[in-house]
Design a protein around this motif. Structure first.
Motif, mmCIF file in Angstrom:
data_model
loop_
_atom_site.group_PDB
_atom_site.id
_atom_site.type_symbol
_atom_site.label_atom_id
_atom_site.label_comp_id
_atom_site.label_asym_id
_atom_site.label_seq_id
_atom_site.Cartn_x
_atom_site.Cartn_y
_atom_site.Cartn_z
ATOM 1 N N ARG A 129 -2.652 8.108 8.958
ATOM 2 C CA ARG A 129 -2.127 9.362 9.325
ATOM 3 C C ARG A 129 -1.357 10.060 8.128
ATOM 4 N NH1 ARG A 129 -0.020 8.151 15.120
ATOM 5 N NH2 ARG A 129 -2.123 8.370 16.266
ATOM 6 N N GLU A 130 -0.788 9.127 7.566
ATOM 7 C CA GLU A 130 0.176 9.528 6.366
ATOM 8 C C GLU A 130 -0.643 10.131 5.149
ATOM 9 O OE1 GLU A 130 2.639 6.182 5.513
ATOM 10 O OE2 GLU A 130 4.036 6.531 7.160
ATOM 11 N N GLY A 131 -1.695 9.507 4.791
ATOM 12 C CA GLY A 131 -2.562 9.900 3.984
ATOM 13 C C GLY A 131 -3.590 8.816 3.406
ATOM 14 N N VAL A 132 -4.651 9.347 2.622
ATOM 15 C CA VAL A 132 -5.672 8.716 2.465
ATOM 16 C C VAL A 132 -5.537 7.523 1.223
ATOM 17 C CG1 VAL A 132 -8.203 8.671 1.769
ATOM 18 C CG2 VAL A 132 -7.290 10.682 3.240
ATOM 19 N N SER A 133 -4.692 7.960 0.373
ATOM 20 C CA SER A 133 -4.332 7.196 -0.741
ATOM 21 C C SER A 133 -3.570 5.807 -0.299
ATOM 22 C CB SER A 133 -3.616 7.830 -1.914
ATOM 23 O OG SER A 133 -2.318 8.501 -1.215
ATOM 24 N N GLU A 134 -2.795 6.217 0.498
ATOM 25 C CA GLU A 134 -1.824 4.895 1.085
ATOM 26 C C GLU A 134 -2.833 4.041 1.744
ATOM 27 O OE1 GLU A 134 1.523 5.959 3.287
ATOM 28 O OE2 GLU A 134 2.255 7.377 1.804
ATOM 29 N N MET A 135 -3.667 4.776 2.826
ATOM 30 C CA MET A 135 -4.678 3.656 3.389
ATOM 31 C C MET A 135 -5.338 3.103 2.585
ATOM 32 S SD MET A 135 -7.238 4.647 6.394
ATOM 33 C CE MET A 135 -8.113 3.698 7.200
ATOM 34 N N ALA A 136 -5.948 3.357 1.409
ATOM 35 C CA ALA A 136 -6.864 2.744 0.465
ATOM 36 C C ALA A 136 -5.909 1.790 -0.208
ATOM 37 C CB ALA A 136 -7.594 3.877 -0.645
ATOM 38 N N VAL A 137 -4.832 1.919 -0.485
ATOM 39 C CA VAL A 137 -4.147 0.689 -0.934
ATOM 40 C C VAL A 137 -3.699 -0.298 0.002
ATOM 41 C CG1 VAL A 137 -1.685 0.241 -2.037
ATOM 42 C CG2 VAL A 137 -2.924 2.357 -2.689
ATOM 43 N N ASP A 138 -3.133 -0.061 1.306
ATOM 44 C CA ASP A 138 -2.535 -0.725 2.281
ATOM 45 C C ASP A 138 -3.951 -1.055 3.178
ATOM 46 O OD1 ASP A 138 -0.321 -0.835 1.144
ATOM 47 O OD2 ASP A 138 0.651 0.872 2.696
ATOM 48 N N GLY A 139 -5.007 -0.689 3.173
ATOM 49 C CA GLY A 139 -6.234 -1.036 4.004
ATOM 50 C C GLY A 139 -6.557 -2.449 4.070
ATOM 51 N N GLY A 140 -6.668 -2.916 2.694
ATOM 52 C CA GLY A 140 -7.066 -4.296 2.570
ATOM 53 C C GLY A 140 -5.865 -5.225 3.070
ATOM 54 N N GLU A 141 -4.780 -4.915 2.958
ATOM 55 C CA GLU A 141 -3.470 -5.786 3.375
ATOM 56 C C GLU A 141 -3.596 -5.910 4.868
ATOM 57 O OE1 GLU A 141 -0.006 -4.423 1.619
ATOM 58 O OE2 GLU A 141 -0.653 -4.825 -0.334
ATOM 59 N N ALA A 142 -4.059 -4.618 5.587
ATOM 60 C CA ALA A 142 -3.864 -4.514 7.099
ATOM 61 C C ALA A 142 -4.881 -5.226 7.569
ATOM 62 C CB ALA A 142 -4.090 -3.166 7.362
ATOM 63 N N LEU A 143 -6.177 -5.380 7.025
ATOM 64 C CA LEU A 143 -7.320 -6.204 7.267
ATOM 65 C C LEU A 143 -6.987 -7.557 7.212
ATOM 66 C CD1 LEU A 143 -10.315 -4.049 6.013
ATOM 67 C CD2 LEU A 143 -9.754 -4.346 8.557
ATOM 68 N N ASP A 144 -6.318 -8.036 6.056
ATOM 69 C CA ASP A 144 -6.001 -9.311 6.088
ATOM 70 C C ASP A 144 -5.045 -9.955 6.998
ATOM 71 O OD1 ASP A 144 -7.655 -9.752 3.873
ATOM 72 O OD2 ASP A 144 -6.211 -9.393 2.456
ATOM 73 N N ARG A 145 -4.126 -9.139 7.349
ATOM 74 C CA ARG A 145 -3.191 -9.366 8.446
ATOM 75 C C ARG A 145 -3.551 -9.465 9.856
ATOM 76 N NH1 ARG A 145 0.767 -5.306 6.144
ATOM 77 N NH2 ARG A 145 -0.301 -3.874 7.338
ATOM 78 N N ALA A 146 -4.743 -8.553 10.057
ATOM 79 C CA ALA A 146 -5.327 -8.365 11.404
ATOM 80 C C ALA A 146 -6.412 -9.762 11.460
ATOM 81 C CB ALA A 146 -6.293 -7.002 11.595
ATOM 82 N N PHE A 147 -7.352 -9.811 10.432
ATOM 83 C CA PHE A 147 -8.369 -10.895 10.569
ATOM 84 C C PHE A 147 -8.224 -12.041 9.833
ATOM 85 C CE2 PHE A 147 -10.231 -6.656 11.244
ATOM 86 C CZ PHE A 147 -10.782 -6.769 12.742
ATOM 87 N N GLY A 148 -7.153 -12.208 9.058
ATOM 88 C CA GLY A 148 -6.883 -13.453 8.281
ATOM 89 C C GLY A 148 -7.471 -13.055 6.966
ATOM 90 N N GLY A 149 -6.806 -13.732 6.081
ATOM 91 C CA GLY A 149 -7.177 -13.792 4.508
ATOM 92 C C GLY A 149 -8.401 -14.610 4.269
ATOM 93 N N LEU A 150 -9.115 -14.455 3.102
ATOM 94 C CA LEU A 150 -10.153 -15.391 2.665
ATOM 95 C C LEU A 150 -9.877 -16.722 2.320
ATOM 96 C CD1 LEU A 150 -12.127 -12.471 0.783
ATOM 97 C CD2 LEU A 150 -12.518 -13.396 3.066
ATOM 98 N N LYS A 151 -8.643 -16.972 2.207
ATOM 99 C CA LYS A 151 -8.144 -18.402 1.823
ATOM 100 C C LYS A 151 -8.899 -19.527 2.696
ATOM 101 C CE LYS A 151 -3.681 -16.354 0.744
ATOM 102 N NZ LYS A 151 -2.639 -16.031 0.844
#
Length: 171
Positions: free
Chosen positions: A149-171
């Motif tokens: 909701r805040e902005g598309v640019s922030e989502m693009a930056v934080d989207g990968g981190e949010a997915l890593d937190r939700a589903f776990g990283g590729l480690k």
């Protein structure tokens, strides 16, 4: 009209004797004539005397002879053989159906193990140790919605981190 009198119409027809027709005369028998025996002669196979063998008086076109009891016995034996073959075929068909069902069940168990092994029809995945709880995952999705909701640019930056937190990283 079987009485001693003749029919009145037939009595009116005159009978004539033809010189061309001769009535049959009694045959004279030769001196070598022998009377026919009152019983059948012995069999041509050479077996004489009292035998338990039944006379074979039913003769086929091919020349095979048999007694009616022998024919009935062979028909019953054929019927028993056919019945046994039919029972064997039905048994083999049931075994084939069982093998097919077992193969299909094994295939289904390979696709969904545990589903057909018990009466419980609700499968639940097992959680890995150290996996995030439901509350943590729900909180992470809420953060993703707020970031969106805040902005598309922030989502693009934080989207990968949010997915890593939700589903776990590729480690």
């Amino acid at each position: 009209m079987r009485d001693d009198r003749t029919h009145p119409l037939l009595a009116q027809i005159p009978l004539t004797v033809s010189p061309f027709v001769t009535l049959p005369t009694a045959a004279t028998l030769p001196y070598t004539y022998k009377n026919m025996p009152s019983t059948l002669p012995p069999p041509s196979t050479g077996i004489t005397g009292a035998t338990d063998e039944k006379p074979k008086y039913v003769v086929s076109q091919s020349g095979h002879a048999a007694h009616p009891d022998d024919i009935v016995a062979s028909c019953r034996a054929l019927q028993a053989h056919i019945t046994k073959m039919q029972q064997d075929a039905e048994r083999e068909l049931r075994e084939l159906d069982e093998r097919i069902r077992a193969r299909e069940l094994a295939e289904k168990r390979r696709v969904a193990p545990g589903w057909l092994d018990s009466e419980a029809r609700l499968l639940e995945p097992e959680r890995k140790p150290g996996a995030a709880s439901d509350a943590e995952v729900a909180g992470q999705f809420a953060e993703m919605n707020i970031v969106g909701r805040e902005g598309v640019s922030e989502m693009a930056v934080d989207g990968g981190e949010a997915l890593d937190r939700a589903f776990g990283g590729l480690k």
